[in-house]
Motif scaffolding. Structure first.
Motif, PDB file in Angstrom:
ATOM      1  N   ILE A   1       0.844  -1.211   0.000  1.00 26.22           N
ATOM      2  CA  ILE A   1       0.000   0.000   0.000  1.00 26.22           C
ATOM      3  C   ILE A   1       0.875   1.256   0.000  1.00 26.22           C
ATOM      4  CG2 ILE A   1      -1.654   1.381   1.321  1.00 26.22           C
ATOM      5  CD1 ILE A   1      -2.973  -1.106   2.343  1.00 26.22           C
ATOM      6  N   GLY A   2       1.976   1.248   0.744  1.00 25.97           N
ATOM      7  CA  GLY A   2       2.804   2.462   0.852  1.00 25.97           C
ATOM      8  C   GLY A   2       1.967   3.561   1.485  1.00 25.97           C
ATOM      9  N   ASN A   3       2.078   4.787   0.993  1.00 32.62           N
ATOM     10  CA  ASN A   3       1.247   5.908   1.456  1.00 32.62           C
ATOM     11  C   ASN A   3       1.138   6.007   2.975  1.00 32.62           C
ATOM     12  OD1 ASN A   3       0.204   7.223  -0.970  1.00 32.62           O
ATOM     13  ND2 ASN A   3      -0.677   5.204  -1.395  1.00 32.62           N
TER      14      ASN A   3
ATOM     15  N   ILE B   1      -4.001  -2.935   9.445  1.00 35.11           N
ATOM     16  CA  ILE B   1      -3.228  -1.936   8.719  1.00 35.11           C
ATOM     17  C   ILE B   1      -3.969  -0.613   8.822  1.00 35.11           C
ATOM     18  CG2 ILE B   1      -2.160  -1.313   6.502  1.00 35.11           C
ATOM     19  CD1 ILE B   1      -1.203  -3.997   7.808  1.00 35.11           C
ATOM     20  N   VAL B   2      -3.243   0.387   9.301  1.00 36.56           N
ATOM     21  CA  VAL B   2      -3.863   1.693   9.486  1.00 36.56           C
ATOM     22  C   VAL B   2      -3.192   2.708   8.569  1.00 36.56           C
ATOM     23  CG1 VAL B   2      -4.507   1.249  11.886  1.00 36.56           C
ATOM     24  CG2 VAL B   2      -2.297   2.262  11.406  1.00 36.56           C
ATOM     25  N   ILE B   3      -4.003   3.681   8.145  1.00 38.03           N
ATOM     26  CA  ILE B   3      -3.422   4.840   7.457  1.00 38.03           C
ATOM     27  C   ILE B   3      -3.910   6.028   8.278  1.00 38.03           C
ATOM     28  CG2 ILE B   3      -3.071   6.009   5.254  1.00 38.03           C
ATOM     29  CD1 ILE B   3      -4.239   3.635   3.803  1.00 38.03           C
TER      30      ILE B   3
ATOM     31  N   ILE C   1      -9.919   7.346   0.571  1.00 38.12           N
ATOM     32  CA  ILE C   1     -10.200   8.469   1.480  1.00 38.12           C
ATOM     33  C   ILE C   1      -8.893   9.152   1.903  1.00 38.12           C
ATOM     34  CG2 ILE C   1     -11.059   9.056   3.807  1.00 38.12           C
ATOM     35  CD1 ILE C   1     -13.268   6.933   3.367  1.00 38.12           C
ATOM     36  N   GLU C   2      -7.864   8.349   2.098  1.00 39.41           N
ATOM     37  CA  GLU C   2      -6.597   8.907   2.591  1.00 39.41           C
ATOM     38  C   GLU C   2      -5.767   9.557   1.494  1.00 39.41           C
ATOM     39  OE1 GLU C   2      -5.950   9.149   5.793  1.00 39.41           O
ATOM     40  OE2 GLU C   2      -7.778   8.031   6.301  1.00 39.41           O
ATOM     41  N   THR C   3      -5.879   9.039   0.253  1.00 39.92           N
ATOM     42  CA  THR C   3      -4.971   9.546  -0.798  1.00 39.92           C
ATOM     43  C   THR C   3      -5.696  10.362  -1.873  1.00 39.92           C
ATOM     44  OG1 THR C   3      -5.272   7.608  -2.208  1.00 39.92           O
ATOM     45  CG2 THR C   3      -3.501   7.482  -0.572  1.00 39.92           C
TER      46      THR C   3
END
Ligand code: BTN
Length: 273
Positions: free
Chosen positions: A115-117, A127-129, A177-179
């Motif tokens: 995922i990276g980012n 896994i959290v962003i 939503i995050e990117t």
């Protein structure tokens, strides 16, 4: 070229579907996901993998949607069509039973790297962003009548979801939503499988110890105040380290404890992380 156009056409007509050939074309693995079983709908890809456990080691099961997606600790997992990845990897590792739970940690590392980012791991394998969860992993093990030990590593990722139901909004997020970018689910699946095989090969040869530093560097739980919930008991402490076997070492007010991933839930004291 003609084939590419057909794939693009399929994607336009059925945006919720996966083009499995696109996944195959991006794989660099020897064994992992060399066979993909794709289902439009199933109860749970973990259950589908159990039913078809005679398939070879490394077979990947993917569903567009799951009607009874399962989460850890008996929870359910929402799996709508079109925006997420709901998949399970069937593995037949020849390692000690005690080490099976470490496969989950490795899967978390593979997802994070793919995922990276800024994706990180909330111990053991969410896994959290940022401060919310984008992926959960449910690993199950069983032994067949022929004594073949099977491990099913189920991975659920919120990829292109634009929003979540109110009850999940505080805790859940998606890569979109995050990117603010749409991600190709085919590309992400292939990248996860490629990363997973590299880590898994090292793990099967040398165990988890050589991978701990990499896991630590991805783990957001370390050095945080945490609440450990186990069998209706609640303990507070600071997450200090990851032990050689992947358990979490927590310094509590009444001393150090070592927490195994099995039946325990670890939460931050101010929020989800
Ligand atoms: C969790 O965080 O509680 C684990 C969620 C695991 C969800 C995935 S989706 C694919 C696979 N099939 C399931 O029924 N569950 C896992």
């Amino acid at each position: 070229m003609a084939e590419k156009n057909i794939h693009a056409l399929i994607k336009n007509l059925f945006p919720e579907s996966f083009v499995v050939d696109d996944i195959y074309s991006l794989l660099t693995t020897r064994k992992i996901a060399r066979e993909i079983i794709y289902m439009k709908k199933t109860d749970s890809t973990n259950e589908a993998a159990k039913r078809l456990s005679m398939k070879s080691d490394g077979t990947l099961f993917i569903a567009q949607t799951q009607s009874q997606g399962k989460g850890r600790l008996g929870r359910s997992w929402k799996s709508p069509a079109g925006c997420g990845i709901w998949m399970s990897l069937l593995l037949k590792p020849e390692i000690d039973e005690a080490k099976i739970s470490q496969i989950t940690l490795i899967a978390g590392m593979a997802v994070c790297r793919a995922i990276g980012n800024g994706a990180k791991i909330k111990w053991p394998n969410d896994i959290v962003i940022g401060t919310r969860k984008a992926c959960g992993i449910l690993t199950e093990m069983f032994e067949r009548d022929d004594h073949c030990r099977c491990v099913i590593c189920g991975i659920g990722i919120n990829v292109n979801n634009k929003s979540f139901p109110t009850e999940l909004r505080e805790k859940a997020t998606s890569i979109y939503i995050e990117t603010k970018h749409k991600t190709s689910r085919e590309m992400l699946i292939a990248e996860i499988m490629n990363e997973f095989e590299k880590l898994y090969d090292r793990f099967c040869k040398n165990g988890f110890a050589p991978l701990i530093d990499q896991y630590r560097s991805l783990c957001v739980t370390l050095n945080k105040r945490v609440r450990v919930i186990y069998k209706n008991k609640e303990l507070f402490g600071t997450a200090e380290d990851i032990a050689a076997d992947g358990s979490l070492i927590v310094e509590t007010d009444s001393g150090k404890i070592t927490v195994n991933s099995g039946e325990v839930s670890v939460r931050g004291i101010y929020g989800y992380i």
